[in-house]
Design an enzyme around this catalytic site. Structure first.
Site, PDB file in Angstrom:
ATOM      1  N   SER A  60      38.465 -55.854  50.331  1.00  0.00           N
ATOM      2  CA  SER A  60      37.791 -56.750  51.269  1.00  0.00           C
ATOM      3  C   SER A  60      36.966 -57.796  50.533  1.00  0.00           C
ATOM      4  O   SER A  60      36.499 -57.583  49.416  1.00  0.00           O
ATOM      5  CB  SER A  60      36.873 -55.952  52.194  1.00  0.00           C
ATOM      6  OG  SER A  60      37.606 -54.991  52.907  1.00  0.00           O
ATOM      7  N   GLN A  61      36.778 -58.909  51.217  1.00  0.00           N
ATOM      8  CA  GLN A  61      35.937 -59.997  50.725  1.00  0.00           C
ATOM      9  C   GLN A  61      34.496 -59.478  50.569  1.00  0.00           C
ATOM     10  O   GLN A  61      33.999 -58.791  51.462  1.00  0.00           O
ATOM     11  CB  GLN A  61      36.006 -61.088  51.787  1.00  0.00           C
ATOM     12  CG  GLN A  61      35.309 -62.356  51.484  1.00  0.00           C
ATOM     13  CD  GLN A  61      35.232 -63.226  52.742  1.00  0.00           C
ATOM     14  OE1 GLN A  61      35.857 -62.927  53.756  1.00  0.00           O
ATOM     15  NE2 GLN A  61      34.468 -64.283  52.657  1.00  0.00           N
TER      16      GLN A  61
END
Ligand code: SAH
Length: 210
Positions: A60-61
């Site tokens: 994930s970012q």
């Protein structure tokens, strides 16, 4: 590329984007994200972007990891957290530095095994892992003060709601590939209250046999 300055730039960017919980920023500063991606991508590890981790999945970012963690901690520091979707274990590590005990469920065996090895190597001793369809939660270890789901189901799975403690909270992306909302679901005396944190874009939660 993985220097203190590179990491500090990411922290400054997260601050500008509205992450203001110092505990969360410190956790992101501490966890070596470059060790959670393939070597070829390590130079991009401190960009605020999602990156591939194989099996069609992504790490994930950082902004999204920070936002989810901040939302969970806003109600007071949870003791136990259930994470659905271990992936490469990055969110797991961020949580493990902040709470007493993390329970993490993943349906892809090789991702689970490599994350287990990685987190052990980094010194984390407060994480339990399970290979399963996380849509069913982890009944044997429930209830949890907090639940974080890092893949999107079409709606909030009932078992997860039931595995929250009396004032527990869950952050979960809900929707299809076209449109997803990150929801904060809080257990109340009479039921559950849910608010939309923001629009997001997660891989789908896949149900059924692993
Ligand atoms: N938490 C990760 C992001 C993982 S991507 C990070 O910190 O970067 C989402 C993960 O959810 C993938 O590894 C995918 O295999 C897993 N997943 C999808 N459906 C699942 C399910 N039903 N149960 C458990 N894990 C699931």
């Amino acid at each position: 590329m993985t220097s203190r300055r590179t990491r500090e730039r990411l922290i400054e960017r997260l601050r500008r984007e509205g992450i203001d919980d110092e505990r969360v920023l410190e956790a992101i500063r501490t966890v070596p994200r470059h060790l959670f991606v393939e070597e070829a991508l390590a130079s991009r590890a401190y960009e605020d972007t999602a990156l591939p981790i194989g099996f069609g999945q992504t790490i994930s970012q950082p902004y999204v990891v920070a936002l989810m963690t901040q939302s969970l901690l806003a109600g007071g520091r949870p003791r136990s957290v259930l994470e659905i979707g271990t992936g490469c274990g990055y969110q797991t590590a961020v949580l493990a530095g902040l709470v007493e005990k993390v329970y993490s469920v993943e349906r892809v065996e090789s991702l689970l095994l490599s994350s287990k090895r990685r987190l052990w190597g980094l010194g984390y001793r407060n994480v339990r892992f399970k290979l399963a369809d996380g849509g069913w939660g982890w009944d044997a270890c429930a209830p949890f003060d907090a639940i974080v789901v890092t893949a999107a189901p079409p709606q909030v799975p009932r078992p997860l709601l039931e595995q929250l403690t009396a004032e527990g909270r869950m952050v979960i992306p809900v929707g299809d590939q076209a449109s997803q909302a990150l929801l904060l679901v809080q257990r109340t005396g009479s039921g559950y209250a849910s608010t939309c944190v923001q629009k997001v874009n997660f891989v789908p939660l896949i149900t059924g046999q692993v």
